[in-house]
Design a protein around this motif. Structure first.
Motif, PDB file in Angstrom:
ATOM      1  N   ASP A  37     -85.296  -5.974 -52.952  1.00 40.89           N
ATOM      2  CA  ASP A  37     -86.343  -4.900 -52.772  1.00 40.89           C
ATOM      3  C   ASP A  37     -86.993  -5.333 -51.645  1.00 40.89           C
ATOM      4  O   ASP A  37     -87.310  -4.498 -50.988  1.00 40.89           O
ATOM      5  CB  ASP A  37     -87.204  -4.744 -54.044  1.00 40.89           C
ATOM      6  N   ILE A  38     -87.347  -6.461 -51.099  1.00 40.69           N
ATOM      7  CA  ILE A  38     -88.256  -6.719 -50.295  1.00 40.69           C
ATOM      8  C   ILE A  38     -87.388  -6.427 -48.781  1.00 40.69           C
ATOM      9  O   ILE A  38     -88.113  -5.780 -47.905  1.00 40.69           O
ATOM     10  CB  ILE A  38     -88.712  -8.419 -50.108  1.00 40.69           C
ATOM     11  N   ASN A  39     -86.332  -6.848 -49.061  1.00 36.02           N
ATOM     12  CA  ASN A  39     -85.415  -6.462 -47.757  1.00 36.02           C
ATOM     13  C   ASN A  39     -85.074  -4.781 -47.412  1.00 36.02           C
ATOM     14  O   ASN A  39     -85.210  -4.382 -46.362  1.00 36.02           O
ATOM     15  CB  ASN A  39     -83.849  -7.036 -47.740  1.00 36.02           C
ATOM     16  N   LYS A  40     -85.329  -4.362 -48.423  1.00 34.94           N
ATOM     17  CA  LYS A  40     -85.199  -2.651 -48.306  1.00 34.94           C
ATOM     18  C   LYS A  40     -86.642  -2.128 -47.707  1.00 34.94           C
ATOM     19  O   LYS A  40     -86.423  -1.379 -46.924  1.00 34.94           O
ATOM     20  CB  LYS A  40     -84.812  -2.002 -49.560  1.00 34.94           C
ATOM     21  N   LYS A  41     -87.550  -2.763 -48.045  1.00 34.84           N
ATOM     22  CA  LYS A  41     -89.025  -2.124 -47.659  1.00 34.84           C
ATOM     23  C   LYS A  41     -89.452  -2.880 -46.323  1.00 34.84           C
ATOM     24  O   LYS A  41     -90.162  -2.193 -45.788  1.00 34.84           O
ATOM     25  CB  LYS A  41     -89.812  -2.560 -48.642  1.00 34.84           C
ATOM     26  N   THR A  42     -88.559  -3.911 -46.002  1.00 32.41           N
ATOM     27  CA  THR A  42     -89.236  -4.459 -44.646  1.00 32.41           C
ATOM     28  C   THR A  42     -88.013  -4.196 -43.398  1.00 32.41           C
ATOM     29  O   THR A  42     -87.854  -4.722 -42.309  1.00 32.41           O
ATOM     30  CB  THR A  42     -89.060  -6.122 -44.684  1.00 32.41           C
ATOM     31  N   ALA A  43     -86.999  -3.343 -43.752  1.00 31.46           N
ATOM     32  CA  ALA A  43     -86.056  -3.273 -42.835  1.00 31.46           C
ATOM     33  C   ALA A  43     -86.375  -2.704 -41.698  1.00 31.46           C
ATOM     34  O   ALA A  43     -85.851  -3.057 -40.533  1.00 31.46           O
ATOM     35  CB  ALA A  43     -84.733  -2.469 -43.409  1.00 31.46           C
ATOM     36  N   GLU A  44     -87.303  -2.031 -41.536  1.00 31.38           N
ATOM     37  CA  GLU A  44     -87.791  -1.199 -40.355  1.00 31.38           C
ATOM     38  C   GLU A  44     -88.653  -2.176 -39.420  1.00 31.38           C
ATOM     39  O   GLU A  44     -88.716  -2.014 -38.159  1.00 31.38           O
ATOM     40  CB  GLU A  44     -88.847   0.005 -40.418  1.00 31.38           C
ATOM     41  N   PHE A  45     -89.003  -3.475 -39.927  1.00 32.79           N
ATOM     42  CA  PHE A  45     -89.343  -4.700 -39.182  1.00 32.79           C
ATOM     43  C   PHE A  45     -88.591  -5.530 -38.848  1.00 32.79           C
ATOM     44  O   PHE A  45     -88.907  -6.789 -38.645  1.00 32.79           O
ATOM     45  CB  PHE A  45     -90.648  -5.038 -39.899  1.00 32.79           C
TER      46      PHE A  45
END
Length: 158
Positions: A37-45
């Motif tokens: 979930d964290i990787n999905k939410k932080t992919a743009e960074f």
């Protein structure tokens, strides 16, 4: 009672290893689900350190809040550089389009001390001074003066 874990993770590349795994493991939740979930939410960074807060309630439900990376990291990403200048003011590390500075100011606005977009952009330009990045080919201090003089008011409409 809810437990809260605050960590800095690489955008889009968090793992179940430290610092997440050891902090979340004792809470009895599915660490892999949290990491995914964290990787999905932080992919743009991608490539930046991102502040993340994971809150776990009594029923083992978790919520994830993703912060915004530091202004310096955003400036360096937009300028396409990996490190700032070793001598800001003397050596130029990169160049940033004014539109990128405006985009960063909008992204960071809630966490800034500014009351309007113009002031927020000047804060971002101030960060460019310390990183050694020019803005549209001008020194950041010259660009701040141009913003103060109203030369870019058309671009800085909130």
């Amino acid at each position: 009672m809810a437990e809260t874990v605050e960590v800095l993770v690489p955008g889009g590349k968090a793992t179940a290893g430290p610092p997440l795994g050891p902090a979340l493991g004792p809470l009895g939740i599915n660490v892999k689900a949290v990491v995914d979930d964290i990787n999905k939410k932080t992919a743009e960074f991608n490539g930046m350190q991102v502040p993340v807060t994971v809150t776990v309630d009594d029923k083992k439900n978790f919520t994830i809040e993703v912060g915004i990376p530091p202004t310096t990291a955003l400036v360096m990403k937009e300028a396409g550089i990996t490190k700032g200048s070793t001598e800001p003011g003397a050596l130029v590390a990169g160049d940033l389009p004014l539109e990128a500075a405006v985009r960063i100011a909008r992204m960071k606005f809630d966490g800034m001390l500014s009351y309007d977009l113009k002031s927020a952009v000047k804060e971002v330009l101030g960060t460019c001074v310390s990183v050694g990045v020019t803005v549209e080919g001008k020194k950041p201090r010259e660009m701040i003066q141009a913003v103060n003089n109203g030369e870019y008011d058309g671009v800085l409409v909130a």
